[in-house]
Design an enzyme around this catalytic site. Sequence first.
Site, PDB file in Angstrom:
ATOM      1  N   ARG A  83      69.278  69.032 -12.295  1.00  0.00           N
ATOM      2  CA  ARG A  83      70.667  68.982 -12.686  1.00  0.00           C
ATOM      3  C   ARG A  83      71.986  69.483 -12.194  1.00  0.00           C
ATOM      4  O   ARG A  83      71.959  70.497 -12.870  1.00  0.00           O
ATOM      5  CB  ARG A  83      70.399  68.529 -14.047  1.00  0.00           C
ATOM      6  CG  ARG A  83      71.001  67.357 -15.016  1.00  0.00           C
ATOM      7  CD  ARG A  83      71.281  67.159 -16.591  1.00  0.00           C
ATOM      8  NE  ARG A  83      72.333  66.444 -17.183  1.00  0.00           N
ATOM      9  CZ  ARG A  83      73.307  66.685 -18.033  1.00  0.00           C
ATOM     10  NH1 ARG A  83      73.003  68.094 -18.123  1.00  0.00           N
ATOM     11  NH2 ARG A  83      74.013  66.256 -18.496  1.00  0.00           N
ATOM     12  N   ASN A 160      78.346  63.407 -18.544  1.00  0.00           N
ATOM     13  CA  ASN A 160      77.229  64.432 -19.616  1.00  0.00           C
ATOM     14  C   ASN A 160      78.064  64.218 -21.381  1.00  0.00           C
ATOM     15  O   ASN A 160      79.243  63.961 -21.232  1.00  0.00           O
ATOM     16  CB  ASN A 160      77.893  66.166 -19.139  1.00  0.00           C
ATOM     17  CG  ASN A 160      77.409  67.203 -19.761  1.00  0.00           C
ATOM     18  OD1 ASN A 160      75.818  66.628 -20.130  1.00  0.00           O
ATOM     19  ND2 ASN A 160      77.861  67.660 -20.756  1.00  0.00           N
ATOM     20  N   GLU A 161      77.349  64.105 -22.143  1.00  0.00           N
ATOM     21  CA  GLU A 161      77.462  64.326 -23.621  1.00  0.00           C
ATOM     22  C   GLU A 161      79.206  63.502 -23.890  1.00  0.00           C
ATOM     23  O   GLU A 161      80.459  63.920 -24.135  1.00  0.00           O
ATOM     24  CB  GLU A 161      77.729  65.487 -24.295  1.00  0.00           C
ATOM     25  CG  GLU A 161      76.406  66.738 -23.746  1.00  0.00           C
ATOM     26  CD  GLU A 161      76.303  68.117 -23.840  1.00  0.00           C
ATOM     27  OE1 GLU A 161      76.956  67.942 -25.007  1.00  0.00           O
ATOM     28  OE2 GLU A 161      75.204  68.358 -23.847  1.00  0.00           O
ATOM     29  N   HIS A 227      70.334  65.831 -26.109  1.00  0.00           N
ATOM     30  CA  HIS A 227      70.313  67.138 -25.605  1.00  0.00           C
ATOM     31  C   HIS A 227      70.165  67.919 -27.071  1.00  0.00           C
ATOM     32  O   HIS A 227      70.428  67.136 -28.288  1.00  0.00           O
ATOM     33  CB  HIS A 227      71.803  67.539 -25.666  1.00  0.00           C
ATOM     34  CG  HIS A 227      72.379  67.034 -24.003  1.00  0.00           C
ATOM     35  ND1 HIS A 227      73.218  67.131 -23.151  1.00  0.00           N
ATOM     36  CD2 HIS A 227      71.764  66.575 -22.929  1.00  0.00           C
ATOM     37  CE1 HIS A 227      73.715  66.029 -22.516  1.00  0.00           C
ATOM     38  NE2 HIS A 227      72.328  66.284 -21.599  1.00  0.00           N
ATOM     39  N   TYR A 229      69.845  71.136 -29.251  1.00  0.00           N
ATOM     40  CA  TYR A 229      69.701  72.092 -29.944  1.00  0.00           C
ATOM     41  C   TYR A 229      69.471  72.261 -31.114  1.00  0.00           C
ATOM     42  O   TYR A 229      68.414  72.007 -31.538  1.00  0.00           O
ATOM     43  CB  TYR A 229      71.377  72.327 -29.021  1.00  0.00           C
ATOM     44  CG  TYR A 229      71.485  72.052 -27.852  1.00  0.00           C
ATOM     45  CD1 TYR A 229      71.500  73.340 -27.248  1.00  0.00           C
ATOM     46  CD2 TYR A 229      71.969  71.386 -27.214  1.00  0.00           C
ATOM     47  CE1 TYR A 229      71.483  73.146 -25.577  1.00  0.00           C
ATOM     48  CE2 TYR A 229      72.028  71.048 -25.534  1.00  0.00           C
ATOM     49  CZ  TYR A 229      71.482  72.329 -25.244  1.00  0.00           C
ATOM     50  OH  TYR A 229      72.048  72.543 -23.420  1.00  0.00           O
ATOM     51  N   GLU A 256      68.865  68.628 -21.840  1.00  0.00           N
ATOM     52  CA  GLU A 256      68.829  69.569 -21.800  1.00  0.00           C
ATOM     53  C   GLU A 256      68.518  70.082 -23.724  1.00  0.00           C
ATOM     54  O   GLU A 256      68.218  69.366 -24.492  1.00  0.00           O
ATOM     55  CB  GLU A 256      71.117  69.444 -22.390  1.00  0.00           C
ATOM     56  CG  GLU A 256      71.731  70.006 -21.440  1.00  0.00           C
ATOM     57  CD  GLU A 256      72.684  70.354 -21.108  1.00  0.00           C
ATOM     58  OE1 GLU A 256      73.278  70.839 -22.316  1.00  0.00           O
ATOM     59  OE2 GLU A 256      74.140  69.567 -20.814  1.00  0.00           O
ATOM     60  N   TRP A 285      69.049  73.799 -19.922  1.00  0.00           N
ATOM     61  CA  TRP A 285      70.188  74.228 -19.584  1.00  0.00           C
ATOM     62  C   TRP A 285      69.912  76.085 -20.061  1.00  0.00           C
ATOM     63  O   TRP A 285      69.817  76.559 -21.300  1.00  0.00           O
ATOM     64  CB  TRP A 285      70.646  74.264 -21.590  1.00  0.00           C
ATOM     65  CG  TRP A 285      72.356  74.682 -20.879  1.00  0.00           C
ATOM     66  CD1 TRP A 285      73.031  75.443 -21.001  1.00  0.00           C
ATOM     67  CD2 TRP A 285      73.233  73.826 -19.509  1.00  0.00           C
ATOM     68  NE1 TRP A 285      74.816  75.874 -20.233  1.00  0.00           N
ATOM     69  CE2 TRP A 285      74.744  74.607 -19.586  1.00  0.00           C
ATOM     70  CE3 TRP A 285      73.607  72.317 -19.176  1.00  0.00           C
ATOM     71  CZ2 TRP A 285      75.717  73.743 -19.067  1.00  0.00           C
ATOM     72  CZ3 TRP A 285      74.698  71.875 -18.304  1.00  0.00           C
ATOM     73  CH2 TRP A 285      75.770  72.961 -18.447  1.00  0.00           C
TER      74      TRP A 285
END
Length: 542
Positions: A83, A160-161, A227, A229, A256, A285
């Site tokens: 990516r 992105n986001e 993503h 996290y 990610e 990531w």
Amino acid sequence: MSRKRVTAAGALLAVAATVLTAPSAAHAAVPSAAGFHVEDGRLLDANGNDFVLRGVNHAHTWYTATTDRALADIKALGANSVRVVLSTGDRWTKNGTADVAHVVARCKASRLVCVLEAHDTTGYGEQSGAVSLDKAVDYWIDVQSALKGQEKYVLLNLGNEPHGNTGHTAWTADTRNAITRMRAAGFEHTLMVDAPNWGQDWSFTMRDNAPAVFAADPRRNTVFSVHMYGVYDTAAEVEDYLNRFASRRLPLVVGEFGDAHSDGNPDEDAIMATARRLDLGYLGWSWSGNGGGVEYLDMATGFDAGRLTPWGQRIFNGPDGIRQTSREASVYGTGSGGDTRPPTAPGAPTASDVTSTGARLTWPASTDDTAVTAYDVVRVDGSGETPVTTATATGTTLTGLTPATAYTFAVYARDAAGNRSPRSATVAVTTAGGPAAGSCAVAYRLEDWGTGFNAHVTLHNTGSQDIRGWQLDFAFPGGQTVTSAWNAKVTQQGNQVRATHESWTATIPAGGTVGFGLSASSTGGNGVPAAFSLNGSPCTRN
């Protein structure tokens, strides 16, 4: 990457208990140009073969000079996709048509599927300067000539986001409109759409509205990306989120994730294991170059594939990792029913240029009926092995070894299909001794201008034997970040700094000196590090 702490994570548990009643998304893609397409919730390549993304993110827009080598290294470590961070020009320097075309060409040369993403949308509605998905579509249309005809090799991650935690309810309409505009502009690529809430979808906005967004694509060729996290710090949360997409046959990728984060500790083991079990793609990531306090997310120190961090070793070489689960896209001539013959074993390696902390290994080439694409160097310890590095040529320089230590190394060859050869014969290497305690001194002279400084460092060998190969470790007092260096390779993790020799500064003669320098930015006062260690031995300060 999400750089914001999730402030409403408590909503996660409350919403997780809701029962979804959305209709199934078991739709086949509308026939398009021969390229990637979604069918019954699965991503298929241009040959109609199931394709599961197994790769990492590379921050191209900030590190354009590293990209060619990074893509080759990422492939050599077993990835089938990458990516790539691009900029629309609204927040960072624009990656124009020629640059995008170059990135696509290098992905293809490395036999990687290229997921291109526009990063300037990160945290829209909450992050100052972030732009809308509408602006991202403008960018894709502007560089469209570099993408036309690349549908076999390229997926387009629209932005992105694209929403922070503020205004995330607008995500559904904004995403549907962006998809509609892309299709009206003639894009036939598989589109990837990121979740709101800095990509983490703690509000479940994407999860609950994914069927409607998928149906809004006239080509039925959209993939969703979450993503993971700090919100996803338990296996239960990971499994619940991923299973809800898989059970409704909605295509999902973990676009990610990391092994740590400032907003909580993501459960990377559960992410990778669940993705493997459900055959869902993931893209970790990130390769290298992280800053702003998240340097721990680097997989390779200083963009050097020979210096994988613990996170890099985990994602590439660990259980459910890339090397274990990645399969190359069949558009590159491999896939199920393709090449199954492994290469021959490489010839016996030989060692040269052995220093206190490194050595050069070379070996005769392996042969293969298609092509050898990489060589894996391992440390052999009895019946066990430890991955050391991966090379694309028949030689590599090992760094970071311990002085006065015996090692045994061997080499495997791999081809483009991931077939691995038998192991080569071994080679024994004993590194030279390091300096005795108290036999080194360091002078550290500052040129300080407040917001930054230069440091001129002199290493003095006060012992009676030459030091052949060195690494100097020290810690910045705080708030300093290395920006460049000369006469040494300098890397940084948090406030810890490591300088290693260049070929022309490798030897510090007995009684002699070697010097190097570095430049750094600063957010506070600049001082001299409190202590220095040369090849693991403490040095006095001059």
